[in-house]
Design an enzyme around this catalytic site. Structure first.
Site, PDB file in Angstrom:
ATOM      1  N   SER A 685       0.889  -1.280   0.061  1.00  0.00           N
ATOM      2  CA  SER A 685      -0.050   0.030   0.084  1.00  0.00           C
ATOM      3  C   SER A 685       0.983   1.217   0.151  1.00  0.00           C
ATOM      4  CB  SER A 685      -0.631  -0.099   1.295  1.00  0.00           C
ATOM      5  OG  SER A 685      -1.962   0.859   1.200  1.00  0.00           O
ATOM      6  N   ASP A 758      -9.093  -5.012  -5.555  1.00  0.00           N
ATOM      7  CA  ASP A 758      -8.485  -3.933  -4.469  1.00  0.00           C
ATOM      8  C   ASP A 758      -9.877  -3.240  -4.126  1.00  0.00           C
ATOM      9  OD1 ASP A 758      -7.522  -2.000  -3.094  1.00  0.00           O
ATOM     10  OD2 ASP A 758      -5.745  -2.379  -4.169  1.00  0.00           O
ATOM     11  N   HIS A 792      -7.440  -5.705  -1.177  1.00  0.00           N
ATOM     12  CA  HIS A 792      -6.346  -4.813  -0.895  1.00  0.00           C
ATOM     13  C   HIS A 792      -5.197  -5.527  -0.299  1.00  0.00           C
ATOM     14  CE1 HIS A 792      -3.843  -1.253  -0.515  1.00  0.00           C
ATOM     15  NE2 HIS A 792      -3.860  -1.262   0.815  1.00  0.00           N
TER      16      HIS A 792
END
Length: 823
Positions: A685, A758, A792
């Site tokens: 991330s 995601d 994610h």
């Protein structure tokens, strides 16, 4: 037996060469070596949840890595939700595969009878702790089951299929343990008498879902007539009228009461999109929040128009607490105007409490007070009573179980300053500030209040006369040393009842009495797996559980907390992991894994987090697995970005992360464990964003791995992470911080990994796709791996195995394969 580093290296290299020979898109799921799989497949350490009476606990075994087939089940992405239409619950939830009761304090196990092929939530205890309720997700819907704490016997409650689409974490049942699959939140709650449940059911006789139009009736139109504010870049928003119809269909539920003695199900009110329903302490009313049109195609359901009403048991509206419009005019740093954070006061039979902004919800407005706290008693006929005003933005409140005593916090963003104040809701007076500190100052963290459950599920302070209790991580320059304190509200005196010793990591899980004399802890060390103990303030300790070491093959890995300084004097740290067969003085290829954070000052930026006394467990696609392939791993490497003004701290982001990285490499090389010519960097991330930038702006690394990143900040124009300026206010910052703009400078090989589904704000899969094309088009070495059905974070078993294979193969080729530097 643990494979040697040489065998691991051979297996990884062989597998990678086979896959590299395949055509693009033709790669099948790969597996890492057996030594890695053995660690990956080890059982999880259970988490205990204690009942309100502290006489029983229950533990679950979460399904850590579901098969990819489960993630491939149908998914509707609507209004910020991911819905499984088969269950009418949330998609990709965490289920428990088993439950086990234990008698407290001796820990005697009691088997729990379970349905076949269980997909269970963590249970919720009844107010007296003698029963518990849990859910089971099936292909026909989400069932509700009732269990007996003494015998472990269970039964399904017939005639109830839960609607868990809008489920949010409930107040809990007096112990640690999260909401599990599809139903452990506000969709099922105990009534205060313990004889009935309040449930959110699938709307009866709702018919078939709306059919997808074969031919669209017309174009899909959005319009703004001025006055709207910029919003975050969100995933899974509504796209068209058919999406709206689907959202209404699956989110609409029927509130109902279930009599556990007779199994009678009594509807409460009319069906609606019920976001939450909270029971009053006396059990006579429900505070119900319903969502309605007009919906938004840019904002999630949490910003949709809402009515907040008090209902009686028949569903009759006895009071309308608020009617809130679509939150399209709320600034990025603001809050809605009108009532917010509406809740019941736990110490009153039926008294509402809420907060309203005094600055029009905008921090830019200069006012003496930001918020006011209001209360209103049943029968809700009088004007609200103003109980308190906060100078800064209201952050939260904790209540005592009796009277008007409460502890309230407010927060000032610019200085990151949080104040914790003692107030009396019934007798207004000047608040007494208990603590005031930078909210990032871990060393001065007084801890979290220890709470207990009330019969209606709300949580209040455990109180012994004027004493309350706090437990916290106990961060210090030597690492975390968790503690339990008794704090006297009258004198301000603190008594430390427990502090973890220097050779363990031990945290308080729950108090067994209201005096702090007996409590449960979770204790571990580098050689002892986590287990639960009953302790006394006098120092006696007895074991409740005896969980074995789930991963004995990795116990030879060396772990060490390392402290050092950046060139400008900022204190930094990382946790060093060395392979089991490491020989002192050998310089190893090294992996740096990190995630940047912003700080107001160097003192807080340099504080140590974590503990070297934790029991090492390797899970998921963790970077720690690199220690099994002959790498030194610098985990949790500090990457602070320091600036006194949070609005401008990113102006020097690039320079600071490069300085952070250089300091870490220099320290590891100075220790003799790292070959500075063979260092790779990675992150997830915002850590992936950091990785892209480091490869684009320095030559410290041989290769990088960027998981689920967002390298192009022009695609998040209204802010990202802690950046609250828009691209129109700070275009140079957005461009300079976007590694996409420097793809031509990125010459070190980079592996991009991204979940195709995601769900995180701003990290659209297209981010990695465009970065791949940019690096490739500029002659760089790059590999893009899209993970089917993954969000994610990645969960599927096949995915986890393949991601580990990809990461190790990449660094084995481009980092470990580099000629070693001199020892």
């Amino acid at each position: 037996m643990l494979l040697t580093a040489m065998k691991l290296r051979f297996q990884f290299a062989s597998l990678f060469c086979l896959a590299a020979a395949a055509l693009p898109g033709a790669v099948v799921y790969q597996k890492p070596p057996k030594a890695v799989l053995d660690v990956l497949n080890a059982p999880t350490t259970p988490t205990l949840s204690l009942n309100p009476a502290r006489t029983y606990s229950i533990e679950g075994r979460p399904v850590r890595y579901p098969p990819i087939a489960e993630l491939a089940e149908p998914m509707l992405r609507l209004a910020g939700l991911r819905i499984n239409p088969k269950t009418n619950g949330l998609h990709n939830t965490v289920f428990q595969s088993s439950l086990l009761l234990r008698k407290v304090p001796e820990g005697t196990p009691i088997k729990v009878e379970l349905p076949a092929n269980p997909k269970l939530s963590m249970p919720h205890w009844s107010p007296d702790g003698k029963q518990f309720v849990f859910t089971n997700a099936t292909t026909a819907g989400i069932e509700v089951w009732l269990g007996d704490s003494i015998t472990g016997k269970t039964r399904k409650i017939e005639g109830v299929k839960l609607n868990a689409v809008m489920a949010a974490p409930a107040f809990g049942g007096g112990g640690r343990g999260g909401r599990g699959g599809g139903g452990g939140g506000s969709d099922v709650q105990w009534m205060p008498d313990g004889k009935m449940l309040l449930v959110e059911m699938v709307k009866p006789n709702r018919g078939a879902p709306p059919a997808t139009p074969v031919v669209p009736p017309g174009p899909h139109v959005q319009e703004s007539l001025g006055g709207a504010r910029g919003s975050a870049t969100l995933e899974d928003m509504l796209q068209n009228p058919h999406d709206e119809d689907l959202f209404e269909y699956y989110a609409t539920s029927q509130l109902a009461l279930v009599d556990l003695a007779t199994n009678k199900v009594t509807p409460v009110g009319k069906p609606g999109i019920i976001e939450s329903a909270r029971i009053s302490p006396d059990g006579q009313f429900f505070l119900v929040t319903t969502t309605h049109k007009p919906f938004s195609y840019l904002l999630s359901y949490r910003s949709f128009p809402r009515d907040i009403e008090v209902w009686d048991h028949t569903g009759k509206i006895v009071h309308k607490a608020a009617s809130l419009p679509l939150e399209e005019r709320v600034s990025l740093l603001g809050v809605p105007t009108g009532p917010r954070d509406i809740q019941w006061r736990p110490s009153e039979p039926a008294t509402l409490l809420w907060v309203e902004a005094l600055d029009e919800g905008d921090l830019k407005n200069k006012v003496p007070y930001r918020d006011k706290v209001l209360t209103l008693q049943a029968p809700f006929a009088r004007s609200p009573h103003e109980a308190f005003k906060t100078e800064q933005r209201f952050q939260g409140i904790q209540f005592a179980g009796k009277g008007g005593l409460a502890i309230l916090s407010d927060f000032e963003r610019q200085k990151r300053w949080v104040r914790t104040m003692l107030i009396d809701l019934d007798h207004p007076a000047e608040p007494r500030v208990l603590w005031a500190r930078n909210n990032q100052d871990r060393y001065k963290d007084p801890g979290n209040f220890v709470l207990k459950s009330m019969p209606n599920g709300s949580r209040v302070l455990i109180q012994d006369s004027d004493n309350i209790f706090l437990e916290g991580p106990g961060s210090s320059p030597e690492g975390d040393r968790p503690f339990l304190d008794r704090y006297n509200l009258s004198t301000g005196k603190t008594d430390r009842l427990f502090r973890c010793d220097a050779d363990h990591f031990e945290e308080v899980v729950a108090l067994l009495d209201s005096h702090g004399d007996r409590f449960v802890t979770r204790r571990e060390s580098p050689t002892e797996p986590p287990n639960y103990y009953v302790r006394t303030a006098a120092g006696a300790m007895s074991a409740m559980t005896k969980f074995p070491d789930p991963q004995p093959s990795i116990r030879g890995i060396h772990r060490e907390l390392v402290r050092y300084k950046r060139a400008d004097g900022v204190d930094l740290s990382f946790t060093l992991y060395l392979p089991p067969d490491y020989k002192q003085g050998t310089r190893l290829p090294t992996v740096i894994w990190a995630y940047p954070y912003e700080y107001n000052d160097a003192d807080t930026a340099g504080q140590v987090s974590g503990s070297a006394q934790r029991f090492t467990e390797m899970t998921g696609y963790s970077e720690l697995f690199f220690a099994l392939d002959g790498y030194a791993v610098l985990a949790n490497t500090a990457m602070p970005v320091v600036g006194s003004d949070p609005d401008t701290v990113n102006n020097t982001y690039i320079d600071q992360i490069v300085a952070d990285a250089k300091a870490a490499i220099d320290k590891a090389a100075e220790m003799g464990v790292t070959d500075p010519a063979r260092v790779g960097v990675g992150g997830h991330s915002y850590g992936a964003f950091m990785t892209d930038n480091l490869l684009a702006h320095c030559d410290l690394f041989k290769a990088g791995i960027a998981e689920s990143g967002a390298p192009n900040r022009t695609l998040t124009p209204f802010g990202f992470q802690s950046e609250r300026r828009t691209i129109w206010q700070a275009p140079d910052v957005y461009l300079k911080m976007s590694p996409f703009m420097f793809a031509d400078k990125l010459k070190a090989p980079i592996l991009l990994i991204h979940g195709e589904a995601d769900d995180n704000d701003g990290t659209f899969p297209v981010q990695s796709d465009r970065m791949y094309q940019a690096v490739r088009g500029n002659g760089g070495t790059v590999r893009l791996v899209f993970l089917p059905f993954e969000a994610h974070g990645y969960r599927g078993r096949e995915t986890i195995e393949h991601v580990l294979w990809e990461k190790f193969a990449w660094f084995d080729k481009y980092v470990k394969g580099t000629a070693a530097g001199a020892n």
